[in-house]
Write a protein that holds these residues in place. Sequence first.
Motif, mmCIF file in Angstrom:
data_model
loop_
_atom_site.group_PDB
_atom_site.id
_atom_site.type_symbol
_atom_site.label_atom_id
_atom_site.label_comp_id
_atom_site.label_asym_id
_atom_site.label_seq_id
_atom_site.Cartn_x
_atom_site.Cartn_y
_atom_site.Cartn_z
ATOM 1 N N VAL A 31 0.745 0.355 6.620
ATOM 2 C CA VAL A 31 1.388 1.215 6.450
ATOM 3 C C VAL A 31 1.300 2.843 6.594
ATOM 4 C CG1 VAL A 31 2.115 -0.214 4.075
ATOM 5 C CG2 VAL A 31 0.226 1.439 4.057
ATOM 6 N N VAL A 32 0.010 2.799 7.398
ATOM 7 C CA VAL A 32 -0.354 4.191 7.769
ATOM 8 C C VAL A 32 0.275 4.217 9.125
ATOM 9 C CG1 VAL A 32 -2.104 5.663 8.593
ATOM 10 C CG2 VAL A 32 -2.237 4.292 6.281
ATOM 11 N N PRO A 33 0.829 5.208 9.580
ATOM 12 C CA PRO A 33 1.521 5.335 11.072
ATOM 13 C C PRO A 33 0.449 5.583 12.079
ATOM 14 C CG PRO A 33 2.140 7.248 9.766
ATOM 15 C CD PRO A 33 1.431 6.330 8.650
ATOM 16 N N ALA A 85 0.955 -1.184 0.038
ATOM 17 C CA ALA A 85 -0.011 0.122 0.046
ATOM 18 C C ALA A 85 0.935 1.204 0.011
ATOM 19 C CB ALA A 85 -1.038 0.025 1.146
ATOM 20 N N ARG A 86 1.979 1.213 0.561
ATOM 21 C CA ARG A 86 2.951 2.121 0.592
ATOM 22 C C ARG A 86 4.295 1.765 0.160
ATOM 23 N NH1 ARG A 86 4.222 6.510 5.719
ATOM 24 N NH2 ARG A 86 5.451 4.876 6.281
ATOM 25 N N THR A 87 4.890 2.566 -0.496
ATOM 26 C CA THR A 87 6.354 1.966 -1.324
ATOM 27 C C THR A 87 7.358 2.854 -0.547
ATOM 28 O OG1 THR A 87 6.425 3.251 -3.097
ATOM 29 C CG2 THR A 87 5.157 1.488 -3.186
ATOM 30 N N LEU A 127 2.168 6.387 -1.648
ATOM 31 C CA LEU A 127 0.969 5.407 -1.442
ATOM 32 C C LEU A 127 0.319 4.968 -2.858
ATOM 33 C CD1 LEU A 127 -1.297 7.328 1.391
ATOM 34 C CD2 LEU A 127 0.061 4.976 1.535
ATOM 35 N N VAL A 128 0.000 3.611 -2.838
ATOM 36 C CA VAL A 128 -0.460 3.138 -4.187
ATOM 37 C C VAL A 128 -2.137 3.177 -4.038
ATOM 38 C CG1 VAL A 128 -0.446 0.881 -5.269
ATOM 39 C CG2 VAL A 128 1.558 1.583 -4.329
ATOM 40 N N ARG A 129 -2.515 4.237 -4.485
ATOM 41 C CA ARG A 129 -3.799 4.648 -4.566
ATOM 42 C C ARG A 129 -4.213 5.446 -5.874
ATOM 43 N NH1 ARG A 129 -3.513 9.433 0.059
ATOM 44 N NH2 ARG A 129 -2.019 10.664 -1.158
ATOM 45 N N PRO A 130 -5.442 5.640 -6.175
ATOM 46 C CA PRO A 130 -5.783 6.699 -7.333
ATOM 47 C C PRO A 130 -5.794 8.162 -6.895
ATOM 48 C CG PRO A 130 -7.638 5.969 -6.572
ATOM 49 C CD PRO A 130 -6.592 4.997 -5.720
#
Length: 317
Positions: free
Chosen positions: A223-225, A177-179, A258-261
């Motif tokens: 991946v979200v702190p 989800a986050r790179t 973040l891998v998101r639109p």
Amino acid sequence: MLETSMDLHQLHRAASAYYLDGLRQAEVADRIGVSRPSVSKLLAEARRIGMVRFDVLDVPTVDLTELAGRLRELLGVDSVRIAPGDQVQRDFRGIGDLLAVELAELAIGAGEVVLVSSGKTIHAVTGMGGMPRMPGAFIVPIVGGQQEPDPSFQTNETVRRLADRTGAQPRFLFAPARTSPTLWASLQADPGFRSVVDLWDGARAAIVGIGGPYRDRTSLTSVVPRGEPALASAAGDICLHFFDADGATLGFPGSEFLVRPSLETLRAIPSTIALAAGREKVASIRAGARARLFTTLITDVPTAEAVLAEAGVPLPS
């Protein structure tokens, strides 16, 4: 397909004998050649995977059409569907039924794309039976989620479940989800990654969850702190886009990877169906509508009534 480690044909024989033919469990055991305790396990598994479905209908206590109309007007969205009863207690069965109706009415055709996000509610409903057939359509992740420890955030598996239920073709994102910055740059040049992400543009519909207020979240992608000051005022999120009570989006360090639109891509989807139930989602639903991140809401009666009550809108009698 139905997901189980047990023999599907034996499950079907046991369930048919018991529920359709009216045999007692001992008679079912004799018919299919297993022990009486085994019959009990077979019937329980048939119910768990959705091979057998039955509902105890709620006694109507409110006009669902009027309730949906008032909530639709308050939120300013295209459509609201409301399931009776408390759907959190019912494992979101009614929400799954309404999602099936929504998808059937959209009549998704071959070659069209349905995007799927992650989260507890979406993971639950995509494993349910009763979804319309969508042969030739594509089911595509809208966020990354590879290697998430919580199954509800493993978006590829959620995509696979819905594709199995609908006969559509799954497409997978092999990315977290986050790179890291390095991985992000590599993914932008990777043909496999781009072939999936490029399907976001022009998608016919998206199925998304509405995350609850950040400070109160018990379920959150890894991946979200936790304890991030920049998210302290977040009323919720949709597709990893966090927003405050007014619908203004919030970033945090690393959110650019973040891998998101993009917000523009998300808002351009003709039908974005948000699933949310639970009183803790009241502020999140209103904020998500203010952010213009969904066009259709599927919720339940207690949640709908709580949203209206917080806004001071009279409830239907």
